[in-house]
Design an enzyme around this catalytic site. Structure first.
Site, PDB file in Angstrom:
ATOM      1  N   GLY A 162      -8.212   9.063   3.839  1.00 10.28           N
ATOM      2  CA  GLY A 162      -8.484   7.664   4.769  1.00 10.28           C
ATOM      3  C   GLY A 162      -9.639   7.705   5.245  1.00 10.28           C
ATOM      4  O   GLY A 162     -10.256   8.760   5.523  1.00 10.28           O
ATOM      5  N   CYS A 191       2.173   8.791   4.931  1.00 16.63           N
ATOM      6  CA  CYS A 191       1.432   7.668   4.717  1.00 16.63           C
ATOM      7  C   CYS A 191       2.299   6.352   4.516  1.00 16.63           C
ATOM      8  O   CYS A 191       1.638   5.352   3.979  1.00 16.63           O
ATOM      9  CB  CYS A 191       0.614   7.887   3.486  1.00 16.63           C
ATOM     10  SG  CYS A 191      -0.473   9.323   3.395  1.00 16.63           S
TER      11      CYS A 191
END
Length: 234
Positions: A162, A191
């Site tokens: 990320g 996620c």
């Protein structure tokens, strides 16, 4: 273009403290770029690659869904874990002991101005590293990160990613499970993707523990190759 990247080992460090340290470097680079633009200067921007290991922590990206964290604040405290909502992309993820966390803070003007390519290069760095351990790791379409046995009922994620970027300066990065306690992943929907398992390098190799410094060196080697960078140790 400055393709030197300073590698810094932060050891075991609190997530929030590390986040603030990243933000400090990030803002410094943005300030240099802003000054260069306004005053027509050419002061070089520096690139950084931070390695760190965090105590147990769950983080939620800016577009993430809080319901993907499956335990309460009281249960977090009982597990000696913390929680933060952060300014990166992606949903929920876990960091903890036995995991290699890498935060490249780069001025992509020194390399290439393409965030999609940047993410693919980070994935490729991990894919090439895992190949050295005999594992065939892959990308999963539409899902950032690195996986094993993609498109099978046994698909499992081994590395989460990320990032945040502004004016081509990056922060946040990747988390590769090497000797991770996978039980902590049961407290979330990794996620935000239901029905997908999580794994760790030691589990895949059937070993109690993998040499983390060795894995870190392999990652840096492939990063340097992909980004055509010169890695500088502090």
């Amino acid at each position: 273009m400055n393709k030197k990247v300073a590698v810094q080992e932060l050891g075991i460090k609190d997530y929030k403290e590390t986040w603030e340290f990243q933000e400090e470097i990030f803002q410094e680079l943005l300030q240099i770029k802003s000054s260069n633009r306004k005053e027509n200067k050419t002061v070089a921007t520096q690139n950084h690659f931070l390695y760190v290991e965090h105590p147990h922590v769950y983080t939620l990206g800016k577009s993430g869904d809080f319901s993907n964290l499956l335990i309460s604040e009281e249960e977090l405290a009982a597990k000696n874990a913390t929680f933060y909502k952060v300014n990166r992309g992606g949903d929920i993820t876990y960091h903890g002991p036995g995991q290699i966390v890498g935060y490249p803070i780069l001025d992509l003007d020194n390399f290439f101005t393409d965030i999609h390519k940047y993410l693919r290069f980070l994935e490729e760095m991990v894919i090439r590293t895992l190949a050295e351990y005999g594992l065939k790791a892959e990308r999963s379409k539409g899902e950032t990160g690195v996986w094993l046995d993609v498109n099978t009922p046994f698909a499992r994620k081994i590395c989460a990613m990320g990032v945040r970027a502004s004016r081509w300066v990056t922060m946040h990065g990747f988390a590769l499970n090497v000797n991770a306690d996978l039980g902590y992943f049961d407290n979330m929907i990794p996620c935000g993707i239901k029905g997908k398992a999580v794994t760790s390098l030691n589990v895949e190799l059937g070993k109690t523990e993998i040499n983390i410094p060795e894995v870190k060196e392999k990652l840096l080697k492939h990063f340097a190759d992909l980004f055509e960078a010169e890695m500088i140790r502090d």
